[in-house]
Scaffold this motif. Structure first.
Motif, PDB file in Angstrom:
ATOM      1  N   THR A 215      -4.115   1.408  -2.312  1.00 16.35           N
ATOM      2  CA  THR A 215      -4.529   0.582  -1.185  1.00 16.35           C
ATOM      3  C   THR A 215      -3.855  -0.663  -1.428  1.00 16.35           C
ATOM      4  O   THR A 215      -3.204  -1.055  -2.504  1.00 16.35           O
ATOM      5  CB  THR A 215      -5.993   0.343  -0.994  1.00 16.35           C
ATOM      6  OG1 THR A 215      -6.392  -0.133  -2.494  1.00 16.35           O
ATOM      7  CG2 THR A 215      -6.759   1.516  -0.836  1.00 16.35           C
TER       8      THR A 215
ATOM      9  N   ASN B 267      -3.016  -2.831   4.958  1.00 21.24           N
ATOM     10  CA  ASN B 267      -4.028  -1.716   5.130  1.00 21.24           C
ATOM     11  C   ASN B 267      -4.089  -1.116   6.700  1.00 21.24           C
ATOM     12  O   ASN B 267      -4.193   0.018   6.797  1.00 21.24           O
ATOM     13  CB  ASN B 267      -5.388  -2.162   4.804  1.00 21.24           C
ATOM     14  CG  ASN B 267      -5.271  -2.470   3.239  1.00 21.24           C
ATOM     15  OD1 ASN B 267      -4.739  -1.374   2.444  1.00 21.24           O
ATOM     16  ND2 ASN B 267      -6.230  -3.290   2.841  1.00 21.24           N
TER      17      ASN B 267
ATOM     18  N   THR C 178       0.940  -1.108  -0.011  1.00 22.78           N
ATOM     19  CA  THR C 178      -0.091  -0.082  -0.003  1.00 22.78           C
ATOM     20  C   THR C 178       0.810   1.355   0.043  1.00 22.78           C
ATOM     21  O   THR C 178       2.009   1.149   0.539  1.00 22.78           O
ATOM     22  CB  THR C 178      -0.838   0.052   1.238  1.00 22.78           C
ATOM     23  OG1 THR C 178      -1.900   1.354   1.075  1.00 22.78           O
ATOM     24  CG2 THR C 178      -0.310  -0.131   2.443  1.00 22.78           C
TER      25      THR C 178
END
Length: 245
Positions: free
Chosen positions: A167, A143, A57
């Protein structure tokens, strides 16, 4: 002295040629060992290698002045602070919060080995990569670390917001171990080790095998050569058997 000096290049060339011939003579053995080691590396990697998956991410952090206009000094300051942001992302506070939030049975040292923070060249983007044996866990951890790190960075660095550039992805292919890479490394290692063994045996062998070796190493000339016919007694025995029949 001049005569000895002139003979040294010839002797070196002959030695290199002999080494080449020795390796060429054992070429089949070298290739066979390389194939066997490569096959062993393939089987070990395929059967016992634990798949590792990586999920990444990315975040973008940029300080702004009170007028909300981005200046060159803001960009320069953001570039200089990327290392500080990376340290905050991998801090004990962030990682332990992720462990507690996800209910993971991991210590700080164990989860720290799974996390890496990199900065692409000439950018202010921070890439957070998590490696785990489970692709879903790797994505969830990435995340969770990004969210916990964003809050921690805003509190410590007094930043209004941390923007999410990308993400975490669901890794579909394992990142390691690479079967092809390990197989090639195993094959090359087997060939290299076999060449070393052959060269050591060749260099350690000081026996005289041919008349040329006598002249080369002992600097003596051979007066005569006695041939050995080892098959002669067997031949006589065969002839006797034939006469009796």
């Amino acid at each position: 002295m001049e005569k000895d000096t002139m003979q040294q290049p010839d002797e070196l060339e002959i030695d290199l040629w002999e080494i080449f011939l020795v390796l060429l003579h054992n070429l089949a053995l070298i290739i066979s060992v390389g194939i066997m080691v490569a096959l062993g590396a393939f089987l070990v990697t395929q059967l016992f290698g634990v798949p590792q998956y990586e999920s990444t991410t990315k975040i973008y952090i940029l300080n702004k002045q009170e007028n909300n206009a981005v200046t060159y000094s803001d960009i320069q300051l953001g570039t200089q602070l990327t290392k500080d942001y990376a340290e905050l992302i991998q801090s004990r506070f962030v990682l332990e919060e992720v462990v507690q939030g996800m209910g993971l049975d991991l210590s700080y040292e164990e989860i720290a080995k799974k996390v890496s923070v990199t900065t692409p060249t000439d950018t202010r983007i921070l890439a957070i990569t998590v490696t785990d044996t489970d692709p879903v866990t790797a994505m969830q951890m990435a995340n969770a670390i990004r969210e916990a790190a964003a809050v921690h960075i805003m509190n410590v660095m007094d930043i209004q917001a941390v923007n999410v550039s990308e993400t975490a992805n669901m890794p579909m292919k394992k990142a390691s171990p690479s079967v092809l890479k390990n197989t090639l490394i195993g094959g090359m290692a087997g060939i290299f080790l076999m060449i070393i063994v052959i060269l050591i045996r060749f260099l350690m062998d000081d026996t005289v095998k041919t008349p040329e070796d006598v002249e080369k190493y002992l600097q003596l000339s051979t007066l005569a050569v006695i041939p050995l016919n080892e098959g002669e007694p067997d031949g006589k025995k065969k002839k006797k058997k034939v006469k009796r029949g």
